[in-house]
Design a protein around this motif. Structure first.
Motif, PDB file in Angstrom:
ATOM      1  N   VAL A 212       1.145  -1.177   0.145  1.00  0.00           N
ATOM      2  CA  VAL A 212      -0.054   0.082   0.103  1.00  0.00           C
ATOM      3  C   VAL A 212       0.922   1.264   0.061  1.00  0.00           C
ATOM      4  O   VAL A 212       1.619   1.286   0.797  1.00  0.00           O
ATOM      5  CB  VAL A 212      -1.012  -0.084   1.251  1.00  0.00           C
ATOM      6  N   ILE A 213       0.908   2.001  -0.849  1.00  0.00           N
ATOM      7  CA  ILE A 213       1.507   3.378  -1.099  1.00  0.00           C
ATOM      8  C   ILE A 213       0.460   4.450  -1.105  1.00  0.00           C
ATOM      9  O   ILE A 213      -0.332   4.782  -1.543  1.00  0.00           O
ATOM     10  CB  ILE A 213       2.228   3.264  -2.518  1.00  0.00           C
ATOM     11  N   SER A 214       0.854   5.537   0.085  1.00  0.00           N
ATOM     12  CA  SER A 214       0.114   6.776   0.202  1.00  0.00           C
ATOM     13  C   SER A 214       0.630   7.587  -1.001  1.00  0.00           C
ATOM     14  O   SER A 214       1.581   7.620  -1.343  1.00  0.00           O
ATOM     15  CB  SER A 214       0.342   7.191   1.596  1.00  0.00           C
ATOM     16  N   GLY A 215      -0.510   8.217  -1.497  1.00  0.00           N
ATOM     17  CA  GLY A 215      -0.025   9.240  -2.602  1.00  0.00           C
ATOM     18  C   GLY A 215      -1.447  10.083  -2.868  1.00  0.00           C
ATOM     19  O   GLY A 215      -2.174  10.363  -2.215  1.00  0.00           O
ATOM     20  N   TYR A 216      -1.085  10.987  -4.228  1.00  0.00           N
ATOM     21  CA  TYR A 216      -1.965  11.967  -4.596  1.00  0.00           C
ATOM     22  C   TYR A 216      -2.371  11.595  -5.954  1.00  0.00           C
ATOM     23  O   TYR A 216      -1.673  11.285  -6.813  1.00  0.00           O
ATOM     24  CB  TYR A 216      -1.521  13.210  -4.649  1.00  0.00           C
ATOM     25  N   ALA A 217      -3.765  11.839  -6.255  1.00  0.00           N
ATOM     26  CA  ALA A 217      -4.203  11.755  -7.821  1.00  0.00           C
ATOM     27  C   ALA A 217      -5.345  12.744  -7.993  1.00  0.00           C
ATOM     28  O   ALA A 217      -5.937  13.107  -7.118  1.00  0.00           O
ATOM     29  CB  ALA A 217      -4.395  10.323  -7.874  1.00  0.00           C
ATOM     30  N   GLY A 218      -5.564  13.041  -9.299  1.00  0.00           N
ATOM     31  CA  GLY A 218      -6.846  13.502  -9.732  1.00  0.00           C
ATOM     32  C   GLY A 218      -6.611  15.345  -9.665  1.00  0.00           C
ATOM     33  O   GLY A 218      -7.486  15.871  -9.742  1.00  0.00           O
ATOM     34  N   GLY A 219      -5.519  15.577  -9.571  1.00  0.00           N
ATOM     35  CA  GLY A 219      -5.100  17.058  -9.572  1.00  0.00           C
ATOM     36  C   GLY A 219      -5.411  17.821 -10.742  1.00  0.00           C
ATOM     37  O   GLY A 219      -5.208  17.115 -11.933  1.00  0.00           O
ATOM     38  N   LYS A 220      -5.278  19.164 -10.736  1.00  0.00           N
ATOM     39  CA  LYS A 220      -5.347  19.725 -12.179  1.00  0.00           C
ATOM     40  C   LYS A 220      -3.991  20.686 -12.450  1.00  0.00           C
ATOM     41  O   LYS A 220      -4.087  21.313 -13.336  1.00  0.00           O
ATOM     42  CB  LYS A 220      -6.513  20.580 -12.280  1.00  0.00           C
ATOM     43  N   VAL A 221      -3.205  20.728 -11.462  1.00  0.00           N
ATOM     44  CA  VAL A 221      -1.969  21.268 -11.713  1.00  0.00           C
ATOM     45  C   VAL A 221      -0.864  20.595 -11.910  1.00  0.00           C
ATOM     46  O   VAL A 221      -0.959  19.457 -11.737  1.00  0.00           O
ATOM     47  CB  VAL A 221      -1.733  22.231 -10.409  1.00  0.00           C
ATOM     48  N   PRO A 222      -0.032  21.324 -12.813  1.00  0.00           N
ATOM     49  CA  PRO A 222       1.358  20.380 -13.484  1.00  0.00           C
ATOM     50  C   PRO A 222       2.297  19.964 -12.223  1.00  0.00           C
ATOM     51  O   PRO A 222       2.517  20.872 -11.604  1.00  0.00           O
ATOM     52  CB  PRO A 222       1.934  21.255 -14.707  1.00  0.00           C
ATOM     53  N   GLY A 223       3.181  18.995 -12.464  1.00  0.00           N
ATOM     54  CA  GLY A 223       4.118  18.798 -11.821  1.00  0.00           C
ATOM     55  C   GLY A 223       3.700  17.706 -10.541  1.00  0.00           C
ATOM     56  O   GLY A 223       2.501  17.580 -10.102  1.00  0.00           O
ATOM     57  N   LYS A 224       4.713  17.414  -9.811  1.00  0.00           N
ATOM     58  CA  LYS A 224       4.316  16.589  -8.590  1.00  0.00           C
ATOM     59  C   LYS A 224       4.051  17.368  -7.406  1.00  0.00           C
ATOM     60  O   LYS A 224       4.791  18.217  -7.000  1.00  0.00           O
ATOM     61  CB  LYS A 224       5.588  15.857  -8.297  1.00  0.00           C
ATOM     62  N   PRO A 225       2.944  17.092  -7.027  1.00  0.00           N
ATOM     63  CA  PRO A 225       2.240  17.974  -5.672  1.00  0.00           C
ATOM     64  C   PRO A 225       3.083  17.578  -4.640  1.00  0.00           C
ATOM     65  O   PRO A 225       3.611  16.633  -4.196  1.00  0.00           O
ATOM     66  CB  PRO A 225       0.955  17.792  -5.704  1.00  0.00           C
ATOM     67  N   THR A 226       3.310  18.539  -3.366  1.00  0.00           N
ATOM     68  CA  THR A 226       3.684  18.247  -2.224  1.00  0.00           C
ATOM     69  C   THR A 226       2.412  18.133  -1.143  1.00  0.00           C
ATOM     70  O   THR A 226       1.214  18.514  -1.504  1.00  0.00           O
ATOM     71  CB  THR A 226       4.794  19.327  -1.598  1.00  0.00           C
ATOM     72  N   TYR A 227       2.712  17.666  -0.146  1.00  0.00           N
ATOM     73  CA  TYR A 227       1.824  17.295   1.290  1.00  0.00           C
ATOM     74  C   TYR A 227       0.968  18.994   1.435  1.00  0.00           C
ATOM     75  O   TYR A 227      -0.131  19.099   1.508  1.00  0.00           O
ATOM     76  CB  TYR A 227       2.204  16.566   2.202  1.00  0.00           C
ATOM     77  N   ARG A 228       2.067  19.805   1.410  1.00  0.00           N
ATOM     78  CA  ARG A 228       1.495  21.248   1.951  1.00  0.00           C
ATOM     79  C   ARG A 228       0.598  21.570   0.935  1.00  0.00           C
ATOM     80  O   ARG A 228      -0.440  22.250   1.096  1.00  0.00           O
ATOM     81  CB  ARG A 228       2.722  22.061   2.079  1.00  0.00           C
ATOM     82  N   GLU A 229       0.905  21.397  -0.473  1.00  0.00           N
ATOM     83  CA  GLU A 229       0.084  22.021  -1.568  1.00  0.00           C
ATOM     84  C   GLU A 229      -1.331  21.237  -1.473  1.00  0.00           C
ATOM     85  O   GLU A 229      -2.219  21.893  -1.789  1.00  0.00           O
ATOM     86  CB  GLU A 229       0.807  21.756  -2.867  1.00  0.00           C
ATOM     87  N   ILE A 230      -1.321  20.123  -1.327  1.00  0.00           N
ATOM     88  CA  ILE A 230      -2.337  19.248  -1.351  1.00  0.00           C
ATOM     89  C   ILE A 230      -3.358  19.710  -0.071  1.00  0.00           C
ATOM     90  O   ILE A 230      -4.631  19.748  -0.358  1.00  0.00           O
ATOM     91  CB  ILE A 230      -2.058  17.864  -0.958  1.00  0.00           C
ATOM     92  N   CYS A 231      -2.830  19.813   1.015  1.00  0.00           N
ATOM     93  CA  CYS A 231      -3.608  20.198   2.096  1.00  0.00           C
ATOM     94  C   CYS A 231      -4.255  21.535   1.998  1.00  0.00           C
ATOM     95  O   CYS A 231      -5.192  22.163   2.671  1.00  0.00           O
ATOM     96  CB  CYS A 231      -2.633  20.439   3.395  1.00  0.00           C
TER      97      CYS A 231
END
Length: 178
Positions: A31-50
């Motif tokens: 199981v890997i925690s991560g991010y998906a489904g965003g609309k901004v380019p590049g790899k997001p950070t936790y701070r950006e996600i929050c």
């Protein structure tokens, strides 16, 4: 003997919670925690996600042996260990990053997910709002978000938010536990 290894990506609020649940399920290999489904380019950070501004959801990517646990059973566990009826919220966690979402990897997963959502609706008094869409790019979260529950069981969040979900898992799906 070869294994029938498959991958799925789901989000049910905070990824620490869903990660802790699925790490206990038979047939789940990783199981890997991560991010998906965003609309901004590049790899997001936790701070950006929050911030809620990227459009990404906190998700987990599950690698599982489909000869041990089916995709359908994984989704039933998912749908019964979080609240799929609240929009952009799980408990005190609010924002689009905490939405309930199934990112299917292929047409077969899409069909099974639609079937499961329809079947479990009868167990809820309000409408299931779980989003369903094809997996866009999956970004692995920072290392400190991996295995969070296992490495931080004494934290208050783990006791008050994750433990009740694990209790529900044990109650409803004892036959599926490692």
């Amino acid at each position: 003997m070869s294994k029938n290894i498959q991958i799925t990506t789901i989000g049910g609020g905070c990824f620490w919670c869903t990660e802790a649940v699925f790490q206990k399920v038979k047939g789940v290999e990783k199981v890997i925690s991560g991010y998906a489904g965003g609309k901004v380019p590049g790899k997001p950070t936790y701070r950006e996600i929050c911030s809620g501004l990227t459009g990404h959801a906190e998700v987990i990517q599950i690698t599982f042996n489909a000869d041990v646990i089916s995709f359908e059973d994984l989704l039933i566990i998912f749908m019964t260990t979080h609240d799929p009826t609240t929009l952009n919220r799980q408990g005190a966690d609010k924002g689009t990053q905490y939405r309930s979402v199934i990112f299917y990897h292929d047409k077969h997963q899409q069909e099974i997910a639609a079937k499961v959502l329809k079947e479990v609706q009868q167990y809820y008094d309000t409408t299931i709002i779980t989003e369903m869409s094809a997996l866009p790019v999956f970004y692995e979260a920072e290392q400190e978000h991996q295995n969070y529950y296992k490495e931080n069981t004494q934290q208050g969040y783990c006791s008050y938010v994750i433990e009740p979900k694990l209790s529900k898992l044990r109650k409803l799906h004892a036959d599926k536990l490692k």
